[in-house]
Design a protein around this motif. Sequence first.
Motif, PDB file in Angstrom:
ATOM      1  N   LEU A 209       0.831  -1.211   0.000  1.00 40.50           N
ATOM      2  CA  LEU A 209       0.000   0.000   0.000  1.00 40.50           C
ATOM      3  C   LEU A 209       0.864   1.259   0.000  1.00 40.50           C
ATOM      4  O   LEU A 209       0.519   2.256  -0.646  1.00 40.50           O
ATOM      5  N   ALA A 212       2.027   1.828  -3.430  1.00 39.76           N
ATOM      6  CA  ALA A 212       0.922   2.337  -4.243  1.00 39.76           C
ATOM      7  C   ALA A 212       0.703   3.823  -3.999  1.00 39.76           C
ATOM      8  O   ALA A 212       0.401   4.576  -4.934  1.00 39.76           O
ATOM      9  N   TRP A 220      -4.526   7.393 -10.186  1.00 37.81           N
ATOM     10  CA  TRP A 220      -5.084   6.213  -9.518  1.00 37.81           C
ATOM     11  C   TRP A 220      -4.825   4.909 -10.269  1.00 37.81           C
ATOM     12  O   TRP A 220      -4.502   3.895  -9.641  1.00 37.81           O
ATOM     13  N   PRO A 221      -4.950   4.879 -11.602  1.00 40.10           N
ATOM     14  CA  PRO A 221      -4.645   3.622 -12.301  1.00 40.10           C
ATOM     15  C   PRO A 221      -3.218   3.138 -12.034  1.00 40.10           C
ATOM     16  O   PRO A 221      -2.983   1.944 -11.842  1.00 40.10           O
ATOM     17  N   LEU A 224      -2.999   1.657  -8.480  1.00 42.26           N
ATOM     18  CA  LEU A 224      -3.570   0.311  -8.414  1.00 42.26           C
ATOM     19  C   LEU A 224      -2.655  -0.695  -9.112  1.00 42.26           C
ATOM     20  O   LEU A 224      -2.477  -1.823  -8.635  1.00 42.26           O
ATOM     21  N   HIS A 225      -2.084  -0.266 -10.227  1.00 41.43           N
ATOM     22  CA  HIS A 225      -1.153  -1.134 -10.953  1.00 41.43           C
ATOM     23  C   HIS A 225       0.063  -1.453 -10.093  1.00 41.43           C
ATOM     24  O   HIS A 225       0.542  -2.600 -10.055  1.00 41.43           O
ATOM     25  N   ALA A 227       0.271  -1.417  -6.751  1.00 42.37           N
ATOM     26  CA  ALA A 227      -0.125  -2.328  -5.672  1.00 42.37           C
ATOM     27  C   ALA A 227      -0.262  -3.750  -6.192  1.00 42.37           C
ATOM     28  O   ALA A 227       0.186  -4.709  -5.551  1.00 42.37           O
ATOM     29  N   GLY A 228      -0.877  -3.889  -7.359  1.00 42.52           N
ATOM     30  CA  GLY A 228      -1.034  -5.217  -7.947  1.00 42.52           C
ATOM     31  C   GLY A 228       0.303  -5.861  -8.277  1.00 42.52           C
ATOM     32  O   GLY A 228       0.494  -7.061  -8.057  1.00 42.52           O
TER      33      GLY A 228
END
Length: 274
Positions: A209, A212, A220-221, A224-225, A227-228
């Motif tokens: 996190l 991220a 935001w994308p 999230l990318h 974090a993934g």
Amino acid sequence: MTDSAPASAAPPPPEAGAQLADGIRFAFGTLTVLPARIVRWDRPAARTGMLCAPLAGFVVGSLAAALGTALLLSGTGPALAAVATVAVPAALTRGLHLDGLADTADGLGSAKPAAVALRIMKQSDIGPFGVIVLLLTLGAQTAALFELYGRGWQDGAVAALTAATTARAAMTLASRAGIPSARPDGLGAAVASSVPVRRALTVAASAALGCASLALTLGWPAALHTAGAALLALLVAQLLLHHCVRRFGGVTGDVYGALAETTATAVLVALTFG
């Protein structure tokens, strides 16, 4: 991380503040070459040290990102920036994690029983499996960073920070309770099973996190990318950890190094997608 550990008598348990300081010294003293005098070598210090491992990774990643960004902004181009970014963590660990990766590859590639494989890993030379894995790993890291720096300095810097931080979070997870040491001594034995499972999972999730949040400057994308990518890399590390425990009977300092380099590589490769 190596399998050598200084011998010292265990001092009395420290206060909470002192224990945190001892743990930070343990993390930086064992995972980097940055100045950090280890004053305690016991289970509480090892536990706190491995919980602080992502902090050491963040510092290493920050220095790597700073050099790569400086070179890129000075006009050298993404190729040299990528090489420099890969070189910094290697230098700040004296290549120990890369050495652990090579030794682990040789041990796994030997297809020998655990005792023989562990002896192979302790030898000072590097076999063909180790050489091949080192070349592919460094090549993949450099190629991924070249692509990311090509998109912009922020993409490369966030990737460097995420890779280094997540790599050490994988070490925290590998130190959780229930993961045995393959040897009765050495640094692997000092930290194996030292961290409660819930705290290890919390630190790993917090590291993902945190990385991220660094990517929020890219939107935001991208966050999230990122974090993934971190979570995917930690999953890859767990698969490698499971295989090493099954093959060697537990973890060693070399296995910790292999986990760190594998995780960092998986993060960088994952970030190139999208």
